[in-house]
Motif scaffolding. Structure first.
Motif, short mmCIF file in Angstrom:
data_model
loop_
_atom_site.label_atom_id
_atom_site.label_comp_id
_atom_site.label_asym_id
_atom_site.label_seq_id
_atom_site.Cartn_x
_atom_site.Cartn_y
_atom_site.Cartn_z
N LEU A 199 0.83 -1.20 0.00
CA LEU A 199 0.00 0.00 0.00
C LEU A 199 0.87 1.25 0.00
O LEU A 199 0.62 2.20 -0.73
N ALA A 200 1.92 1.23 0.81
CA ALA A 200 2.83 2.38 0.89
C ALA A 200 3.52 2.62 -0.44
O ALA A 200 3.70 3.76 -0.88
N ALA A 201 3.90 1.54 -1.11
CA ALA A 201 4.58 1.66 -2.41
C ALA A 201 3.65 2.29 -3.44
O ALA A 201 4.06 3.12 -4.25
N GLY A 202 2.38 1.92 -3.39
CA GLY A 202 1.42 2.48 -4.33
C GLY A 202 1.12 3.92 -4.04
O GLY A 202 1.04 4.76 -4.95
N VAL A 203 0.96 4.25 -2.76
CA VAL A 203 0.63 5.63 -2.37
C VAL A 203 1.78 6.58 -2.68
O VAL A 203 1.57 7.75 -3.00
N SER A 204 3.02 6.04 -2.62
CA SER A 204 4.18 6.90 -2.86
C SER A 204 4.26 7.37 -4.31
O SER A 204 4.88 8.38 -4.62
N GLY A 205 3.61 6.63 -5.22
CA GLY A 205 3.61 7.04 -6.62
C GLY A 205 2.47 8.00 -6.91
O GLY A 205 1.52 8.11 -6.14
N GLU A 206 2.57 8.70 -8.02
CA GLU A 206 1.51 9.63 -8.40
C GLU A 206 0.28 8.87 -8.88
O GLU A 206 0.39 7.85 -9.55
N MET A 207 -0.90 9.38 -8.56
CA MET A 207 -2.14 8.74 -8.96
C MET A 207 -2.46 9.08 -10.41
O MET A 207 -2.25 10.19 -10.87
N LEU A 208 -2.97 8.09 -11.14
CA LEU A 208 -3.41 8.33 -12.51
C LEU A 208 -4.77 9.02 -12.48
O LEU A 208 -5.60 8.74 -11.62
N THR A 209 -5.00 9.92 -13.43
CA THR A 209 -6.30 10.58 -13.53
C THR A 209 -7.31 9.60 -14.14
O THR A 209 -6.93 8.56 -14.70
N SER A 210 -8.58 9.94 -14.06
CA SER A 210 -9.61 9.07 -14.62
C SER A 210 -9.43 8.94 -16.14
O SER A 210 -9.64 7.86 -16.70
N ARG A 211 -9.02 10.01 -16.81
CA ARG A 211 -8.79 9.95 -18.26
C ARG A 211 -7.59 9.05 -18.57
O ARG A 211 -7.62 8.28 -19.53
N GLU A 212 -6.55 9.16 -17.76
CA GLU A 212 -5.38 8.30 -17.97
C GLU A 212 -5.73 6.83 -17.77
O GLU A 212 -5.23 5.96 -18.50
N LEU A 213 -6.60 6.54 -16.82
CA LEU A 213 -7.04 5.17 -16.61
C LEU A 213 -7.85 4.66 -17.81
O LEU A 213 -7.75 3.49 -18.18
#
Length: 214
Positions: free
Chosen positions: A143-157
């Protein structure tokens, strides 16, 4: 189940929600052998889980993430809207940071994998009932590894999902009503956020993190 067991003030009343009957039966057998626990209801899908929770008001619920009609996160959200103090534990085979994050954000107080040892699961139920949040150190690290990265936007998803389905930049643009140049811009952003260099690597990493489902 005996009246003595059900009337004891220390007994933890448990709801089990899973669309596989063998899983429900196995969990019910394990929990039923504990002197301080009793299974009061079972559910075969997410909506049924919500309905059974509202009907029985269990102390703790175990629920899978992938269920028909309403998934685990949807069930957690629905239950928490009616009962903000609900104690809910996700018991699943999915361990991506995206899945864990969605469940915890929705209000789950525990997150366990189905291959966990029996005593780990029972200890988790007791801990959550006592007011603790229970997530294994390995899952916390993910979870920490995922949170440390930038979140993709809904359009990027959306772009990433179409990419994973084999669509070209031109096809993606047509489906999303955007230009090819914009698609390429989204892909550059996706590659940067996922820290990858190719389309194949982006799909692999996104799948592993639970951002897309192949």
């Amino acid at each position: 189940m005996s009246n003595t067991k059900q009337s004891s003030p220390t007994v933890i009343r448990v709801l089990i929600a899973d669309d596989h009957v063998t899983v429900r039966e196995g969990l019910a057998a394990i929990i039923g052998r504990q002197s301080d626990m009793v299974v009061i209801a079972e559910a075969a899908n997410g909506q049924d889980c919500v309905d059974r929770w509202l009907e029985c008001r269990p102390d703790v619920a175990l629920l899978d993430l992938r269920m028909p009609i309403l998934d685990g996160v949807g069930a957690i959200q629905a239950i928490r809207r009616e009962d903000p103090s609900a104690l809910l534990i996700v018991l699943t085979t999915f361990d991506t940071d995206h899945d864990i994050s969605r469940a915890i954000t929705a209000g789950a107080k525990g997150y366990m994998l189905k291959d966990a040892q029996r005593e780990e699961l029972l200890d988790c139920i007791r801990g959550v009932h006592a007011g603790e949040t229970r997530i294994s150190p390995l899952l916390v690290a993910k979870l920490a590894a995922g949170v440390s990265g930038e979140m993709l936007t809904s359009r990027e998803l959306e772009v990433l999902t179409l990419l994973a389905r084999g669509h070209s930049n031109k096809d993606i643009g047509a489906r999303l009503s955007i230009g090819e140049t914009t698609v390429k811009s989204h892909l550059r952003s996706i590659f940067s956020k996922l820290q990858v260099l190719s389309r194949t690597e982006a799909i692999t990493v996104a799948s592993r993190r639970g951002l897309i489902h192949l």
